[in-house]
Design an enzyme around this catalytic site. Structure first.
Site, PDB file in Angstrom:
ATOM      1  N   TYR A 135     -35.698 -12.249 -42.398  1.00  0.00           N
ATOM      2  CA  TYR A 135     -36.976 -12.174 -42.311  1.00  0.00           C
ATOM      3  C   TYR A 135     -37.523 -12.103 -43.923  1.00  0.00           C
ATOM      4  O   TYR A 135     -38.677 -12.095 -44.074  1.00  0.00           O
ATOM      5  CB  TYR A 135     -37.277 -10.834 -41.841  1.00  0.00           C
ATOM      6  CG  TYR A 135     -37.213 -10.807 -40.681  1.00  0.00           C
ATOM      7  CD1 TYR A 135     -36.135 -10.922 -39.764  1.00  0.00           C
ATOM      8  CD2 TYR A 135     -38.371 -10.377 -39.722  1.00  0.00           C
ATOM      9  CE1 TYR A 135     -36.020 -11.132 -38.403  1.00  0.00           C
ATOM     10  CE2 TYR A 135     -38.159 -10.285 -38.342  1.00  0.00           C
ATOM     11  CZ  TYR A 135     -36.918 -10.252 -37.574  1.00  0.00           C
ATOM     12  OH  TYR A 135     -36.990 -10.581 -36.342  1.00  0.00           O
ATOM     13  N   LYS A 182     -23.247  -7.481 -36.476  1.00  0.00           N
ATOM     14  CA  LYS A 182     -22.728  -8.891 -35.804  1.00  0.00           C
ATOM     15  C   LYS A 182     -21.669  -9.203 -36.511  1.00  0.00           C
ATOM     16  O   LYS A 182     -21.504 -10.243 -37.177  1.00  0.00           O
ATOM     17  CB  LYS A 182     -23.734  -9.894 -35.628  1.00  0.00           C
ATOM     18  CG  LYS A 182     -23.155 -10.939 -34.634  1.00  0.00           C
ATOM     19  CD  LYS A 182     -23.147 -10.636 -33.198  1.00  0.00           C
ATOM     20  CE  LYS A 182     -22.391 -11.833 -32.394  1.00  0.00           C
ATOM     21  NZ  LYS A 182     -22.116 -11.658 -31.176  1.00  0.00           N
ATOM     22  N   ASP A 215     -24.663  -7.087 -29.597  1.00  0.00           N
ATOM     23  CA  ASP A 215     -24.558  -7.757 -28.182  1.00  0.00           C
ATOM     24  C   ASP A 215     -24.485  -6.830 -27.506  1.00  0.00           C
ATOM     25  O   ASP A 215     -24.996  -6.633 -26.247  1.00  0.00           O
ATOM     26  CB  ASP A 215     -24.212  -9.055 -27.819  1.00  0.00           C
ATOM     27  CG  ASP A 215     -22.626  -9.483 -28.626  1.00  0.00           C
ATOM     28  OD1 ASP A 215     -22.653  -8.683 -29.698  1.00  0.00           O
ATOM     29  OD2 ASP A 215     -21.927 -10.214 -28.303  1.00  0.00           O
ATOM     30  N   ASP A 239     -35.252  -5.720 -34.741  1.00  0.00           N
ATOM     31  CA  ASP A 239     -36.537  -6.160 -34.063  1.00  0.00           C
ATOM     32  C   ASP A 239     -36.328  -6.131 -32.573  1.00  0.00           C
ATOM     33  O   ASP A 239     -37.027  -5.767 -31.720  1.00  0.00           O
ATOM     34  CB  ASP A 239     -36.773  -7.444 -34.909  1.00  0.00           C
ATOM     35  CG  ASP A 239     -38.095  -7.965 -34.603  1.00  0.00           C
ATOM     36  OD1 ASP A 239     -39.118  -7.150 -33.890  1.00  0.00           O
ATOM     37  OD2 ASP A 239     -38.784  -8.999 -34.949  1.00  0.00           O
TER      38      ASP A 239
END
Ligand code: NAP
Length: 492
Positions: A135, A182, A215, A239
């Site tokens: 971002y 991740k 995930d 987000d």
């Protein structure tokens, strides 16, 4: 004014009524807070649509920035980013200007709001890093076919958000902090968040640490959402999962959030300006009111916060005078009638208790930034990113020739992160963007002067540049003998 009110010290807060339904939900929220005796003095300021129209390219006028800088606190309604006036988001401007690095999104089942998850006891907080990650918006077209976005994550950025999550867990009497990441794929960036979680956890022995791959986190949020307490994660992960989690308890329309930094804090509804119902007196102020409850706790007004929260819970639980988005079809009332109902319920207690909160202190941690200080640091090579339509074999041959009298050896070429030279036999689809890895024949120790090795790099890059357009160069370093870079898929 009675004598006690005259002596209650008031905290000044900048109120940004914003766009669309913003002024309506702000007026309703302030009416409820005033009725509850909130010790706040409001200072109104402008941001968003009107500011853009006046030509303020950031959407936030100087006076507004000054007001927030003075008060260090803001309650903000939704702000529009009108297409055609500059294009910068006023929300992002505010977050970045005040370095509001921690986005706090409580997700709690609300009484009276029926969802497929009702009765599960969902009560968690998502702590999202708010200013780093992809971002930062550092994007470049590399060739006409390849776009690149830099995912920058910093050790202090990870450390302060992890610490914020633990501080929040302690302030709210929560039992666990789960780092969602991740790191299995992005070992250096996302891995930094995971490692920082492991490093910081022992300082908070009363909170159980955990980590989960993002995930699987999304999956578990749907399968077993009641198992989560505090989740802390990077900007993009946060987000996505914070919206997912809001959906479990009734959606974005009722979700509040805070944006906290070391020197300022901004509280807001998660929803936007809902232009379709703006000015009609139909908007539901629950999300902004819930954000205002977070603000009250932030300033230590716990009793008023609980009073307003309980009045809101009673109102929602009884289901009388709800706005159209929450009421059965045809039974909705307007913003004013809902607001009157919450005010009428001030002083009543619902069956859902308010949590026992302590003040959340986001300290400027003295130890911040003291990580990754290796004893040895070496420059071991470079990746040169080249644009060419040649085959990988032909490119490899030419680069071997170009580098033969340099200090480097070409060790491999990758295309979109997959080794294509020397050939692996894989079926990689090639684009015109090759990452060519050259390793120093003898690694160069970096002893405080990090420009060591640059003349050798310049020599090689000049030779390459005479034949191929290159987009950028990445230095390959080793910290304490360990690679500080990733290897492409399929590297031998
Ligand atoms: P939105 O404003 O959240 O509205 C989506 C729909 O949700 C509305 O049309 C309305 O649905 C419903 N809704 C949202 N808030 C409500 C409330 N308080 N009471 C009742 N219904 C509510 O999303 P959007 O249409 O995508 O965005 C509109 C503008 O808001 C854009 O300019 C966007 O940039 C801006 N925005 C700002 C922020 C922020 O300031 N933080 C956040 C998101 C979006 P119905 O059709 O059922 O009436």
């Amino acid at each position: 004014m009675n004598a006690s009110a005259a002596h209650t010290p008031k905290t000044k807060v900048t109120a940004l009524p914003g766009d669309g339904i913003g002024p309506e939900v702000m007026a309703a929220t302030i009416r409820i807070l005033d009725a509850a005796g909130a010790p706040i003095e409001w200072e109104y300021a402008e941001a968003g649509g009107k500011a853009f129209e006046r030509g303020v390219v950031t959407g936030v006028p100087r006076e507004t920035l000054d007001s927030i800088a003075r008060n260090k606190l803001a309650l903000k309604s939704p702000l529009e980013t009108p297409i055609g006036y500059g294009g910068k988001s006023a929300n992002v401007t505010l977050r970045k200007y005040f370095e509001l690095y921690a986005n706090i999104r409580p997700v709690r089942e609300l009484p009276g709001i029926q969802t497929p998850f009702s009765g599960r006891g969902i009560d968690m907080v998502i702590v999202r890093e708010n200013v780093e990650d992809v971002y930062a918006g550092i994007e470049h077209m590399q060739t006409t076919t390849v776009a690149q976005c830099l995912k920058l994550m910093t050790a202090p950025g990870c450390e302060r958000i992890i610490r914020a999550a633990y501080a929040l867990a302690e302030a709210e009497g929560r039992k666990g902090v789960t780092v969602a990441h991740k790191a299995n794929i992005m070992k250096l960036t996302e891995g930094m968040m995971k490692r920082m979680g492991e490093k910081v956890a022992p300082e908070f022995p009363s909170v159980k640490p955990g980590n989960i791959i993002i995930d699987n986190c999304a999956h578990q949020l749907v399968i077993k959402p009641e198992a989560f307490d505090v989740i802390v994660t990077s900007n993009m992960n946060g987000d996505i999962i914070s919206d997912l989690a809001a959906g479990l308890v009734g959606g974005l329309g009722i979700a509040p959030s805070s944006n906290l930094g070391d020197n300022a804090a901004m509280f807001e509804a998660v929803h936007g300006s809902a232009p379709d119902i703006a000015g009609k007196g139909l908007a539901n102020p629950t999300a902004l009111l819930s954000a205002a409850i977070m603000l009250l706790r932030h300033i230590g007004a716990f009793d008023v916060a609980a009073k307003v929260e309980q009045a809101l819970f009673v109102t929602l639980a009884e289901g009388r005078n709800l706005t159209g988005d929450l009421a059965p079809r045809g039974h909705g009332v307007g913003t004013d009638a809902f607001t009157d109902q919450v005010i009428a319920n001030l002083g009543r207690i619902s069956h859902m208790p308010s949590r026992d909160y302590k003040k959340l202190e986001l300290k400027t941690w003295p130890k911040l930034t003291a990580h990754l200080e290796p004893n040895t640091r070496e420059l071991v090579g470079i990746d040169v990113f080249i644009e060419t339509g040649l085959s990988s074999e032909e490119l490899g041959k030419q680069l071997e020739e170009l580098s033969q009298y340099s200090m480097f050896t070409l060790t491999g070429i990758a295309n979109r992160g997959v080794t294509v030279y020397p050939a692996t036999g894989g079926e990689t689809f090639l684009v015109d963007h090759f990452s060519c890895r050259f390793m120093f024949k003898t690694p160069i120790p970096l002893t405080g002067n990090t420009s060591e090795g640059q003349p050798e790099i310049s020599y090689l890059v000049q030779r390459i540049g005479a034949k191929f357009p290159w987009m950028h160069i990445e230095k390959l370093q080793r910290f304490d003998g360990k690679d500080a870079f990733e290897r492409p898929q399929g590297e031998g």
